[in-house]
Design an enzyme around this catalytic site. Structure first.
Site, PDB file in Angstrom:
ATOM      1  CG  ASP A 305      -8.551  -7.180   7.893  1.00 43.39           C
ATOM      2  OD1 ASP A 305      -9.788  -7.291   7.912  1.00 43.39           O
ATOM      3  OD2 ASP A 305      -8.279  -8.364   7.002  1.00 43.39           O
ATOM      4  CG  HIS A 455      -5.865  -3.539   5.158  1.00 49.44           C
ATOM      5  ND1 HIS A 455      -6.204  -3.866   3.865  1.00 49.44           N
ATOM      6  CD2 HIS A 455      -5.269  -4.879   5.742  1.00 49.44           C
ATOM      7  CE1 HIS A 455      -5.921  -5.199   3.534  1.00 49.44           C
ATOM      8  NE2 HIS A 455      -5.326  -5.501   4.667  1.00 49.44           N
TER       9      HIS A 455
END
Ligand code: NI
Length: 508
Positions: A305, A455
């Site tokens: 992400d 992430h």
């Protein structure tokens, strides 16, 4: 892998748009009809249906170095759109892993009517040209490979007919389950007069009279759509569970016929059709599901992400070296800074999803802002990767029915996660210890059908990617993209999931 036939998967379907009103007369179609095949002459070409019968917009193209991949806008037919994207990413990742170039993916529509759509995809991979077909059942929103066109009990008759056809001996020898580890099956298309084609380096044709008795109900629908194409209207509701798509009206459906192993080097020792025989010759038919057999394999999706950042390029190098696909939920502001990295990710066969423009907590901002943050995904990404994103992840996992409605209007699925690696949490540990913690959580909490949240904006997380991939592989997992996970092609736009329907997962 021992053969390159996997790349022959194909294609797709086409469908169309909700904007299409009533069915239009077949005179709108432009089938290319040839003379009936006769001994010594090549078979008639596959029917070519005007793409406007199933799509409302123009096709998009991803171009990057030697990659040119075209995608038809098929989001009004969710499972078909996902099957098309999965096929594209499978072809691209294989080419990236093997270093083959150039790669060109060109979808076309072989058949379309109110019951079914068939997509024929031509893949040029280095010096080789492969073909794949995707058969889509409009009533149930299910996509299959073309083996679903042939009745299970008639598979051996089909192989015999191909073997007896002009030039068919060699191709008939390839029509077995164990040469299709990716669920691609042989590429089957129809001529405009309803004849069946086995499309390969050499194309073999069967007369309509020989063809029809071999076909499932879905097969006959696809055959009809090649003979008399009709404009296809999107449905707002689908039948569930799936009706009998595989057998004749009298035959029992055999959706779970032989399965084989997934992509990668594991494909060479896939179970043969005989191992799953149920005592019927019909079991020799390849399985009819597309892609890796995630109902049987331990499939898991690794997701990244908030990126891309400049260093995401290094992460892509790691993933390519380890032959690991991933899904990137990109943030608009970072996409603007690094569009080439987004394009590279797609060109290497990763799935590219959307994560808003500026990362707000959506339920806390105005309706107008929600609209802007989400609407920007399809417009921004289609210009870069040639297709609209099919998956969305809400920042902080925060969403509500109003947010869901906007996600649905943009033809995306809301994707949560089942494993939170806590890679964003620097309050407990930092540096190498954080990286090790991220790896430990990913490896200890992953379950088949799950989704792992990481992430790519954090160096500690990027450092964890290689060990996570290695560890999951050692545990027997097969990494896939989100829409390759089992059951995902059945989900509707705007709905929220962290695992397919056959998995009991705890969603965040
Ligand atoms: Ni985020």
């Amino acid at each position: 892998m021992k053969n390159r036939r996997w790349a022959a998967l194909v294609a797709a379907t086409c469908l169309a748009l909700g904007a299409c009103a009533a069915e239009t007369p077949p005179s709108e179609t432009k089938p290319e009809s040839g003379a009936p095949s006769s001994p010594g002459s090549p078979p008639s070409p596959a029917a070519q249906v005007d793409t406007s019968m199933v799509t409302s917009g123009a096709a998009g193209t991803l171009t990057h170095d030697a990659v040119k991949a075209t995608t038809l806008p098929l989001a009004d037919f969710p499972a078909l759109a996902m099957a098309q994207e999965n096929l594209r990413s499978q072809v691209l990742r294989r080419a990236a892993w093997q270093g083959s170039s150039p790669v060109e993916i060109t979808p076309s529509i072989n058949s379309a009517n109110k019951d079914a759509i068939s997509l024929l995809v031509t893949v040029k991979d280095g010096e080789h040209t492969h073909y794949s077909t995707i058969a889509y059942d409009t009533a149930s929103n299910r996509a299959f490979n073309s083996a679903a066109l042939i009745e299970p009990a008639k598979w051996s008759d089909f192989v015999a007919a191909v073997a007896a056809a002009d030039g068919g001996a060699e191709i008939a020898s390839t029509l077995t389950a164990d040469v299709y580890p990716l669920g691609e099956a042989p590429a089957l298309g129809f001529t405009a007069d309803g004849g069946l084609l086995v499309i390969g380096a050499q194309t073999v044709g069967l007369d309509p009279e020989k063809t029809t008795p071999l076909l499932t109900k879905l097969g006959r629908a696809v055959q009809n759509g090649a003979r008399q194409p009709e404009k296809v209207t999107a449905r707002t509701k689908f039948e569930s569970p799936a009706p009998d798509l595989t057998g004749s009206d009298s035959a029992k459906p055999d959706i779970s016929s032989p399965s084989t192993q997934p992509m990668g080097e594991q494909g060479s020792d896939s179970p043969s059709a005989k191992e799953s025989e149920s005592g019927q010759r019909s079991s020799e038919r390849p399985r009819i599901s597309l892609g890796p057999d995630c109902e049987k394999l331990k499939c898991v999706a690794l997701t990244f992400d908030d990126g891309p950042v400049a260093e995401t390029k290094n992460l892509l190098d790691v993933l390519r070296s380890k032959k690991a696909p991933a899904t990137f939920f990109t943030l608009g502001n970072n996409v603007k800074l690094h569009p080439e990295i987004v394009k590279l990710a797609a060109a290497q066969g990763h799935q590219v999803g959307w994560h808003t423009v500026t990362h707000p907590e959506l339920p806390r901002v105005s309706a107008d802002r929600v609209q802007r943050e989400i609407d920007a995904g399809p417009t921004t990404l289609s210009e870069i990767v040639g297709s609209t994103p099919l998956v969305f992840r809400p920042p902080y996992g925060a969403h509500n029915p109003k947010v869901d409605a906007v996600i649905g209007a943009n033809k995306m699925i809301n994707v949560m996660w089942s494993v939170d690696t806590q890679d964003w949490n620097k309050t407990r540990v930092q540096g190498d210890a954080l990286t090790q913690s991220v790896v430990n959580i990913a490896l200890s909490q992953s379950k088949p059908g799950g989704i792992i949240l990481v992430h790519d904006i954090h160096s500690t997380s990027r450092a964890a990617a290689g060990p996570i991939v290695d560890g999951l592989t050692k545990q027997g997992f097969t990494l896939v993209t989100v829409t390759e996970l089992p059951g995902w092609q059945e989900f509707s736009w705007g709905s929220t999931h962290c695992a397919g329907p056959s998995f009991k997962a705890t969603c965040f």
